[in-house]
Design a protein around this motif. Sequence first.
Motif, mmCIF file in Angstrom:
data_model
loop_
_atom_site.group_PDB
_atom_site.id
_atom_site.type_symbol
_atom_site.label_atom_id
_atom_site.label_comp_id
_atom_site.label_asym_id
_atom_site.label_seq_id
_atom_site.Cartn_x
_atom_site.Cartn_y
_atom_site.Cartn_z
ATOM 1 N N SER A 1 -2.699 -2.439 0.921
ATOM 2 C CA SER A 1 -3.058 -3.480 2.012
ATOM 3 C C SER A 1 -2.729 -4.790 1.407
ATOM 4 N N GLU B 1 -3.880 -8.747 2.746
ATOM 5 C CA GLU B 1 -4.469 -9.565 3.749
ATOM 6 C C GLU B 1 -4.591 -11.100 3.313
ATOM 7 N N MET C 1 -9.840 -4.020 -3.041
ATOM 8 C CA MET C 1 -9.198 -5.280 -3.238
ATOM 9 C C MET C 1 -9.164 -5.665 -4.870
ATOM 10 N N HIS D 1 -5.962 -10.654 -2.438
ATOM 11 C CA HIS D 1 -6.253 -9.918 -1.436
ATOM 12 C C HIS D 1 -5.246 -8.914 -1.089
ATOM 13 N N GLN D 2 -4.805 -7.957 -2.442
ATOM 14 C CA GLN D 2 -4.109 -6.661 -2.206
ATOM 15 C C GLN D 2 -5.101 -5.774 -2.164
ATOM 16 N N SER D 3 -5.299 -4.757 -1.486
ATOM 17 C CA SER D 3 -5.880 -3.507 -1.828
ATOM 18 C C SER D 3 -5.220 -2.412 -2.181
#
Lengths: 205, 665
Positions: A37, A39, B17, B178-180
């Motif tokens: 992900s 964000e 994250m 902010h990368q998970s």
Amino acid sequence: MKGSFNMIDCGVGGQGVVMMANIVGEACVRAGLRVISGELHGLSQRNGSVIAHQRIGETAISPLVPYGEADVILSLEPMEALRYLYFLKPGGLVITNTNMIHPPTETQMLAKGEKERYVRYDEVVERIRASGARIVEVDALELAREAGNPQTENVVMVGALAAVPEIPVGKEHMLEAVKDNVPKNALDVNVRAFELGYGSFKPGT
Amino acid sequence: MAFKYITEKGPARAYMMANEAVVRAALESDVKVYSTYPGSPTVEILSTFEGALKHYDLRMELSVNEKVALETAAGASFVGMRSFVSMKSVGVNVASDALYVLAYTGVKGGCVLLLADDPHAHSSQSEQDGRWFGYTSYLPMFDPSSPQEAYDMVKEAYDLSERYSTLVLLRTTTRVNHQSGIVDIQMMNRTPIKKSDWGNDHNYTAVGVTARAGKLDMLRKMEEMKGFSEGTPFNRLQYFDGEDLHEGAPPRDEGYELGIVTSGVPYNYTVEALGKLGIRARILKIGLINPVPSRKISEFLAPLKKVMVVEELSPYLEGFIRGICKDANPSVELMGKGFGPFTEYSEYNIPMLVEALSLASGRPMPFDYRSHVKKMETLADILPIRPPGFCAGCPHRGTFTSLKRAIGSTPIFFSNDIGCYTMLVLPPIEWSDSQLCMGASLGIAAGVNYGANNKVVCAIGDSTLFHAGIPGIANAVHNKHDLTLVVLHNSVTAMTGQQTHPAHELTVAGKEGISIDIERMLRGLGIEKIVNLNAFEIRKNLKLMKEALDFKGVSAIISHGECALYHFRNLRREGAQPVPFYVDREICKRPYNCIKDFLCPAISIDERDGTSRIAPEICVGCGECAQMCGFGAIKSTATLHGGENKVYYTKADHDEFLRSKEVGK
Ligand SMILES: Cc1ncc(C[n+]2csc(CCOP(=O)(O)OP(=O)(O)O)c2C)c(N)n1
């Protein structure tokens, strides 16, 4: 390289976009899927437009969905779904909350006579359809109220997402991830919100 | 929450994250002291460490600024403790005075500094490229591209730091922080904190002779670390065979005339773009970007016809590659900045890489990204902009509404600073004559005083005041400048997530500290004219503000009012709910004074009759808008339940409201 299932989560700062993305991410892990992900936290969270990218599958390694390649846009606010439509693949699915949040900038234009009226929900939906996207509409605010807390709109939306047939994560994993991410003292409300969202799903048109 | 992976014993497969993964790695490395000053995109490092405090024997400090944070980590390291310090890109500018000297003095306990760049300036005042700090300070620097790599690099960094007695830098970018993703974490093995007794067998100084000795020592270490750079698996060869990514060099040379040198998150984009085009290429992924592995690069370049350098911002790696090409392969075609879509502006992404690689290989683009985006943007052209703005109940809205009125038509120079109030710069308000970096409002004012006749008004938040405002105030007072300083005392560092600062009673994780009284501090600095206001009393404040504005010399307006996010989160924790206001549609005459230049996200227009409407789920009942209405149309919803028409702000107010509700029944 094999493909990946790509998602965009979006909405307005304060609505809980990041939490929505966290839930989906953790549900994937529970389902044994690889997920990445990307964000954005920071400035945009002050009532600005917020977006998160999610890539599910063995081969995706980038935190950003390429333009025109999202399978689903999950949006907490209809205008934000339209704003990020360029990420959706042709014929992809938009799942959107029907509750419009008019930014203060737009309200001010009306108040100052610089604009005659607000953008209407129907216009937004029409534009989304015109792109060739399918759309699923969820009255998340109403369902969140019904669940017992208007602040659970994001969990309602996750519930609706879990009901989409092409989502690679099952309902149980998604619900477990919801339980993991919400405050312990608000568990029941959130489970209700999730179930209401799940039950509200009608296949996209 | 992913926080469970912080307390997990391990080993385990986690979803984290990168900002959480680095904390996990630091804790596994037995880090004892963590210091920081908040800044996006590093804030989740801070909150994760804060959450870890009650689980581990650990010390944490929210320092007054980045320089102090780095010095704190260095001090802990000097006496043998492992320490970690994090800051945003521009924070390193503040810390750099200490940074450059630390490279000379060296350290003892493992010491790692994470600096986070923000290409595209999502939440920053510049796109500054922090990679140069490593090179110009002679400090080793890692550049991860994923949460797993960030985790692995932190662990390696502690080894490296102690092996070479050097501070080690880990440079990230927003898309990494902010990368998970999936992170394989290892065992958590920690030892208790044991303070040592300083034996003075070694000192950490650098001036004249000791600086020269330190410099030689530093150069020697750098030389040795070049060997490390050649051997570390973080600098690794890979190849893409048109379908899959493999480690090492390709089995044969034909078909692999294109080589790509890359690092950080652009690596991820590159690999995926190769897959989309189905082309072959060799890849040199550089994870340790200072010192670069020159020999490895040279060997990589030798068999190539074309080399592409994929990096965001400045041509950092490209400079090294260009230099090495001269000997290793002078005829190679180098594709870096200026090639296709590659510029020094903003971020890269997959479509850009597909375009660049399509140009380099002659393969057609599989998808016309540009025209697709254009088509979709045309469909979206009915949308209003949604820039970030002040929250419902934000004290800044009140302060600046009164300030604007108090200034009236007097032509002033408005010198703004860094915090939530920086949003005044953005559309649709666009009210600021200057805004550079933290604390700059005061220095700028001094210069403006020399060149313009206008009154200068400076706005500065309480956290920024302590961070970098104090020197500017001393300067202004001492040099007899003429300015009015507006201090926005909202109790926290709001923009970055409401951390405490020296004017707060608490430090981290609810621990008590000593709160510094801002008014006394300003008096101590020699400001004589000071007015104190309640930020929410828009009308009442006009007169007091004017008094301060009319004062010749340095005057201060301290505007008190807690950050709404902070205040109402605490209120909810105490079990209370905000009591919203509402618009009485019978009374509303639609002049929209509650909307124009007020921009509260809770207020919109009800299109049925054109009256203003307040969304009860957004409104927190600060009562500012009620003062804007000349007709008394905006009232507390308490009045609908037999309560008084007033602001219910505290827990006590709320209890009172509940009682009146009972009586009303
Ligand atoms: C050198 C530096 N460090 C950190 C930041 C990140 N930052 C941006 S806004 C801000 C908050 C400042 O707090 P304050 O002045 O109290 O204003 P508030 O946000 O509370 O209104 C910080 C720390 C920065 N921009 N520059």
